[in-house]
Write a protein that holds these residues in place. Structure first.
Motif, PDB file in Angstrom:
ATOM      1  N   ILE A  14       0.974  -1.378   0.028  1.00 54.78           N
ATOM      2  CA  ILE A  14      -0.113   0.588   0.026  1.00 54.78           C
ATOM      3  C   ILE A  14       0.893   1.262   0.340  1.00 54.78           C
ATOM      4  CG2 ILE A  14      -1.580   1.150   1.381  1.00 54.78           C
ATOM      5  CD1 ILE A  14      -2.776  -2.015   2.230  1.00 54.78           C
ATOM      6  N   THR A  15       1.734   1.012   0.989  1.00 58.11           N
ATOM      7  CA  THR A  15       3.021   2.865   1.189  1.00 58.11           C
ATOM      8  C   THR A  15       3.432   2.767  -0.312  1.00 58.11           C
ATOM      9  OG1 THR A  15       4.041   1.041   2.204  1.00 58.11           O
ATOM     10  CG2 THR A  15       3.468   2.694   3.651  1.00 58.11           C
ATOM     11  N   ARG A  16       3.536   1.465  -1.057  1.00 54.51           N
ATOM     12  CA  ARG A  16       4.670   1.643  -2.896  1.00 54.51           C
ATOM     13  C   ARG A  16       3.517   2.141  -3.456  1.00 54.51           C
ATOM     14  NH1 ARG A  16       5.620  -3.275  -2.329  1.00 54.51           N
ATOM     15  NH2 ARG A  16       3.924  -4.324  -4.891  1.00 54.51           N
ATOM     16  N   PHE A  17       2.366   2.183  -3.576  1.00 57.91           N
ATOM     17  CA  PHE A  17       1.259   2.417  -4.498  1.00 57.91           C
ATOM     18  C   PHE A  17       0.920   4.054  -3.938  1.00 57.91           C
ATOM     19  CE2 PHE A  17      -0.784  -2.319  -3.766  1.00 57.91           C
ATOM     20  CZ  PHE A  17      -0.213  -2.525  -4.758  1.00 57.91           C
ATOM     21  N   ALA A  18       1.718   4.356  -2.672  1.00 57.26           N
ATOM     22  CA  ALA A  18       0.973   5.530  -2.786  1.00 57.26           C
ATOM     23  C   ALA A  18       2.434   6.643  -3.171  1.00 57.26           C
ATOM     24  CB  ALA A  18       1.659   5.941  -1.128  1.00 57.26           C
ATOM     25  N   GLU A  19       3.689   5.996  -3.050  1.00 56.82           N
ATOM     26  CA  GLU A  19       4.719   6.258  -3.766  1.00 56.82           C
ATOM     27  C   GLU A  19       4.382   5.938  -5.341  1.00 56.82           C
ATOM     28  OE1 GLU A  19       8.164   4.491  -3.233  1.00 56.82           O
ATOM     29  OE2 GLU A  19       7.900   4.294  -0.995  1.00 56.82           O
ATOM     30  N   ILE A  20       4.016   5.268  -5.694  1.00 55.64           N
ATOM     31  CA  ILE A  20       3.522   5.478  -7.040  1.00 55.64           C
ATOM     32  C   ILE A  20       2.164   6.548  -7.538  1.00 55.64           C
ATOM     33  CG2 ILE A  20       2.017   4.561  -9.294  1.00 55.64           C
ATOM     34  CD1 ILE A  20       3.856   1.849  -7.748  1.00 55.64           C
ATOM     35  N   GLY A  21       1.663   6.404  -6.784  1.00 54.55           N
ATOM     36  CA  GLY A  21       0.840   7.770  -6.438  1.00 54.55           C
ATOM     37  C   GLY A  21      -0.905   7.151  -7.222  1.00 54.55           C
ATOM     38  N   VAL A  22      -1.809   7.639  -6.276  1.00 54.24           N
ATOM     39  CA  VAL A  22      -2.821   6.691  -5.773  1.00 54.24           C
ATOM     40  C   VAL A  22      -3.859   8.337  -5.961  1.00 54.24           C
ATOM     41  CG1 VAL A  22      -4.623   5.432  -4.113  1.00 54.24           C
ATOM     42  CG2 VAL A  22      -2.256   5.528  -3.918  1.00 54.24           C
ATOM     43  N   ASP A  23      -5.018   8.326  -7.059  1.00 47.94           N
ATOM     44  CA  ASP A  23      -5.464   8.913  -7.310  1.00 47.94           C
ATOM     45  C   ASP A  23      -7.018   9.061  -7.458  1.00 47.94           C
ATOM     46  OD1 ASP A  23      -3.714  10.927  -9.567  1.00 47.94           O
ATOM     47  OD2 ASP A  23      -4.484   9.065 -10.527  1.00 47.94           O
ATOM     48  N   LEU A  24      -7.113   7.625  -6.780  1.00 51.22           N
ATOM     49  CA  LEU A  24      -8.481   7.199  -6.700  1.00 51.22           C
ATOM     50  C   LEU A  24      -8.606   6.410  -5.714  1.00 51.22           C
ATOM     51  CD1 LEU A  24     -11.920   8.376  -6.648  1.00 51.22           C
ATOM     52  CD2 LEU A  24     -12.343   6.621  -8.241  1.00 51.22           C
ATOM     53  N   MET A  25      -8.762   6.409  -4.181  1.00 52.74           N
ATOM     54  CA  MET A  25      -8.886   4.799  -3.322  1.00 52.74           C
ATOM     55  C   MET A  25     -10.647   4.671  -3.218  1.00 52.74           C
ATOM     56  SD  MET A  25      -7.757   5.133   0.065  1.00 52.74           S
ATOM     57  CE  MET A  25      -7.778   3.579   1.585  1.00 52.74           C
ATOM     58  N   MET A  26     -10.999   3.350  -3.356  1.00 54.52           N
ATOM     59  CA  MET A  26     -12.455   3.000  -3.443  1.00 54.52           C
ATOM     60  C   MET A  26     -12.319   1.445  -2.124  1.00 54.52           C
ATOM     61  SD  MET A  26     -13.287   2.360  -7.282  1.00 54.52           S
ATOM     62  CE  MET A  26     -14.751   1.498  -7.126  1.00 54.52           C
ATOM     63  N   SER A  27     -12.779   1.897  -1.406  1.00 55.30           N
ATOM     64  CA  SER A  27     -12.906   1.376   0.392  1.00 55.30           C
ATOM     65  C   SER A  27     -14.130   0.577   0.546  1.00 55.30           C
ATOM     66  CB  SER A  27     -11.872   2.335   1.064  1.00 55.30           C
ATOM     67  OG  SER A  27     -11.113   1.261   2.430  1.00 55.30           O
ATOM     68  N   ASP A  28     -13.640  -0.033   1.410  1.00 63.30           N
ATOM     69  CA  ASP A  28     -14.691  -0.386   2.484  1.00 63.30           C
ATOM     70  C   ASP A  28     -15.266  -0.311   3.524  1.00 63.30           C
ATOM     71  OD1 ASP A  28     -16.574  -2.477   4.000  1.00 63.30           O
ATOM     72  OD2 ASP A  28     -14.567  -3.556   4.802  1.00 63.30           O
ATOM     73  N   SER A  29     -17.170   0.331   3.438  1.00 64.93           N
ATOM     74  CA  SER A  29     -17.486   1.543   4.609  1.00 64.93           C
ATOM     75  C   SER A  29     -17.885   0.521   5.129  1.00 64.93           C
ATOM     76  CB  SER A  29     -18.239   2.369   3.619  1.00 64.93           C
ATOM     77  OG  SER A  29     -17.221   2.920   3.338  1.00 64.93           O
ATOM     78  N   THR A  30     -18.064  -1.010   5.096  1.00 62.91           N
ATOM     79  CA  THR A  30     -19.158  -1.523   6.371  1.00 62.91           C
ATOM     80  C   THR A  30     -18.818  -1.395   7.682  1.00 62.91           C
ATOM     81  OG1 THR A  30     -18.943  -3.495   4.380  1.00 62.91           O
ATOM     82  CG2 THR A  30     -19.942  -3.935   7.009  1.00 62.91           C
ATOM     83  N   ASN A  31     -17.629  -1.240   8.353  1.00 63.40           N
ATOM     84  CA  ASN A  31     -18.575  -1.003   9.738  1.00 63.40           C
ATOM     85  C   ASN A  31     -17.375   1.013   9.691  1.00 63.40           C
ATOM     86  OD1 ASN A  31     -18.862  -3.681  10.665  1.00 63.40           O
ATOM     87  ND2 ASN A  31     -16.450  -3.961  11.261  1.00 63.40           N
ATOM     88  N   MET A  74     -13.318   7.367  -2.714  1.00 68.24           N
ATOM     89  CA  MET A  74     -14.271   6.843  -2.730  1.00 68.24           C
ATOM     90  C   MET A  74     -15.271   5.945  -2.254  1.00 68.24           C
ATOM     91  SD  MET A  74     -16.410   5.460  -6.118  1.00 68.24           S
ATOM     92  CE  MET A  74     -16.115   6.068  -7.844  1.00 68.24           C
ATOM     93  N   PRO A  75     -15.624   6.416  -1.073  1.00 71.34           N
ATOM     94  CA  PRO A  75     -16.569   5.191  -0.032  1.00 71.34           C
ATOM     95  C   PRO A  75     -17.242   3.642  -1.074  1.00 71.34           C
ATOM     96  CG  PRO A  75     -17.477   6.711   0.489  1.00 71.34           C
ATOM     97  CD  PRO A  75     -16.689   7.649  -0.604  1.00 71.34           C
ATOM     98  N   ILE A  76     -17.187   2.482  -0.145  1.00 65.00           N
ATOM     99  CA  ILE A  76     -18.012   1.294  -1.075  1.00 65.00           C
ATOM    100  C   ILE A  76     -17.763   0.700  -0.550  1.00 65.00           C
ATOM    101  CG2 ILE A  76     -16.397   1.776  -3.324  1.00 65.00           C
ATOM    102  CD1 ILE A  76     -14.929  -0.484  -2.827  1.00 65.00           C
ATOM    103  N   HIS A  77     -19.102  -0.649  -0.749  1.00 65.80           N
ATOM    104  CA  HIS A  77     -19.533  -1.272   0.246  1.00 65.80           C
ATOM    105  C   HIS A  77     -20.652  -0.669   1.869  1.00 65.80           C
ATOM    106  CE1 HIS A  77     -16.540  -4.402  -1.824  1.00 65.80           C
ATOM    107  NE2 HIS A  77     -17.524  -3.393  -2.679  1.00 65.80           N
ATOM    108  N   GLY A  78     -21.105   0.009   1.971  1.00 63.43           N
ATOM    109  CA  GLY A  78     -22.374  -0.331   2.561  1.00 63.43           C
ATOM    110  C   GLY A  78     -23.557   0.304   2.300  1.00 63.43           C
ATOM    111  N   GLU A  79     -24.223   1.016   3.518  1.00 64.12           N
ATOM    112  CA  GLU A  79     -25.771   1.377   2.731  1.00 64.12           C
ATOM    113  C   GLU A  79     -25.250   3.424   2.773  1.00 64.12           C
ATOM    114  OE1 GLU A  79     -28.420   0.353   6.549  1.00 64.12           O
ATOM    115  OE2 GLU A  79     -27.988  -1.618   5.366  1.00 64.12           O
TER     116      GLU A  79
END
Length: 535
Positions: A161-178, A367-372
């Motif tokens: 994940i930190t390696r991807f951060a160095e490459i550059g994350v333009d959009l993060m889609m992440s689990d919102s269930t909890n 972008m939050p995903i996976h949740g109400e």
């Protein structure tokens, strides 16, 4: 189900389903409306499945049958593909074009470069994916938690994940269930300690109900049973199937001599037995529910047995679970659920873990995903708290689009979307009208009015017949007599006032008059079905 497009090519990440609730009587499954994919089938290059849960895999058989693309590649981990293969076989889909991938692997699909990384979840071999394209990069976490003492020794890959951060994350889609849960989600290892204590001290048999896909939990149950000197029996179709697949693929390690057939449990002393079964959600036909009702062929529940429900009820299943618990308690079983003991922890990250993931990935957009909706919005607020600009946070509805171009994000035009109901062999044929009719039948019943009229003149012949099912007052002879008289009067008046009888007009009039009387007498609005027969 998320579609990623670049140029004239697209890939799909996950293809899940939902389960019906009380608002969907008779519905078996709910699929996403993937009309957009069918309309652009020639552009679809691959389907990537992050893990083996049905809310990420369940729509795949239907999608593959509708697309009819025999060479469409399906990417997933070994266990994920093993579980999917069983589902596809049920739909008679043979030799699916699987491509097995593992954490740390990179795959190129046209202009899409996919980097897979491991994440903790309530199923082994779960993967997140970092998608690189000439337009920008997207980090899709899939479902995850940050468990520092995982059962299988596989951690969420912080280094990747930190390696991807160095490459550059333009959009993060992440689990919102909890997202609504504060702090950190407890480790799965904590459940194992509690299970061992309960199983060791149980005076008679132990029956454990869990999700059949929760291989980590099943491993801990088996470990506790073996440590307590007990044999293990497995019952319930999905539990038998998934444990067999997991053992064959090396994800579930249980000595052969510790397993017995469910039909042989009667010959084993009760204090030497642990039974693994389905039914943690109170499903009426599940193994645990049948045990509670005394209908199970091989395992009867007896007073003094210990039952562990090692799962939390999915929203909407609480009443069903309570019914099963009450039935078990009435028999005299000792029931342990999450309210009584630590027999379950979530497989999803809580608020502090979600923030930590964002801090590691350093995304420009989120972008939050996976949740109400409330979970998505709470997750969006967490993103603001860690410094992501509000203008770069997108809380979307199904069918909404985000455009990523030269590393910049903006909303796009929505595409056709929605849900599709599966009812037996029928897919997509159930409308809201049908559902409303079913709800009416379930709540208020049905009244059938059979009335014969003369083909010439339209006057009633004989006495109308009224059949009521599920309606208050159906055994009230006075009410039935009044309704028959009203139908006769309505038919006679219409015949006298019209030179030519309109059966449609008579049906409407009968429906209105009968409905009005039933509302006055019982305050119910049953479905009224007038049958007009010309003789």
């Amino acid at each position: 189900m998320t579609v990623f497009e670049y140029g004239s090519k697209m890939i799909v990440v996950d293809a899940g389903l939902m389960f019906p609730d009380d608002d969907h009587p008779g519905v078996d499954l709910i699929l996403p409306d993937y009309t957009y994919l069918l309309e652009h089938a020639d552009q679809l290059q691959a389907v990537v499945i992050t893990h083996g849960h049905e809310d990420h895999t369940g729509a795949l058989p239907y999608l593959l049958k509708d697309l009819d693309l025999p060479d469409l590649k399906i990417y997933g981990s070994k266990l994920t593909l093993g579980l999917i293969e069983g589902k596809l076989a049920e739909h008679r889909i043979k030799n699916p074009p699987f491509v097995e991938v593992a954490a740390g692997q990179q795959v190129s699909i046209g202009e899409f470069k996919l980097n897979f990384f491991s994440v903790n979840h309530s199923i082994p071999a779960a993967l997140g994916v970092f998608i690189q394209t000439p337009a920008g990069n997207v980090l899709h976490t899939a479902d995850f938690k940050l468990d520092q003492t995982p059962i299988d020794g596989v951690y969420t890959d912080f280094a990747a994940i930190t390696r991807f951060a160095e490459i550059g994350v333009d959009l993060m889609m992440s689990d919102s269930t909890n997202a609504l849960n504060r702090g950190f989600t407890q480790s799965e290892a904590e459940v194992g300690k509690e299970l061992f204590t309960i199983i060791k001290n149980a005076p008679k048999r132990v029956i454990v109900a869990s999700f059949s896909s929760h291989i980590h939990r099943i491993q801990q149950i088996c470990d506790a049973a073996i440590a307590a000197g007990r044999k293990i029996a497995v019952t319930g179709r999905s539990m038998l199937t998934n444990t067999q697949i997991a053992r064959e693929l090396g994800y579930l390690k249980v000595p052969e001599n510790s397993l017995i057939d469910a039909y042989d449990t009667g010959s084993i002393p009760a204090k030497d037995l642990v039974i693994l079964c389905t039914g943690s959600q109170g499903e009426p036909l599940s193994a645990l529910a049948r045990m509670a009702n005394g209908d199970h062929r091989t395992v009867p529940i007896e007073s003094g047995d210990t039952v562990i429900i090692s799962a939390s009820p999915v929203p909407g299943n609480e009443k069903a679970v309570t019914r099963v618990v009450n039935a078990l308690s009435k028999i005299g079983a000792e029931v342990y659920d999450r309210q009584r003991a630590l027999v379950h922890v979530s497989g999803h990250a809580s608020a502090e873990e979600l923030k930590l993931m964002m801090v590691m990935a350093k995304p420009k957009g989120f972008m939050p995903i996976h949740g109400e909706v409330r979970q998505l919005r709470t997750h969006a607020k967490l993103a603001e708290d860690v410094g992501i600009p509000k203008r770069s946070i997108f809380v979307l509805d199904t069918g909404d689009c985000v455009i990523l171009e030269d590393g910049k994000l903006k909303r796009g035009e929505p595409v056709e979307s929605g849900i599709v109901y599966v009812d037996g062999l029928s897919v997509g044929d159930i409308s809201q009208v049908v559902l409303k009719d079913r709800q009416t039948l379930a709540s208020d019943g049905v009244v059938t009015v059979v009335c014969q009229i003369r083909a010439k003149g339209g006057k009633p012949v004989g006495t109308p017949e009224i059949i009521m099912r599920g309606v208050t007052g159906s055994e009230d002879n006075e009410l039935l007599s009044d309704l028959i008289r009203i139908v006769e009067t309505t038919a006679t008046n219409l015949a006298n006032n019209n030179k030519r009888m309109d059966t449609g007009q008579l049906r409407r009039a009968v429906r209105e008059r009968v409905s009005s009387v039933l509302w006055e007498r019982s305050r119910m609005r049953p479905m009224i079905i007038p049958l007009i027969i010309e003789v």
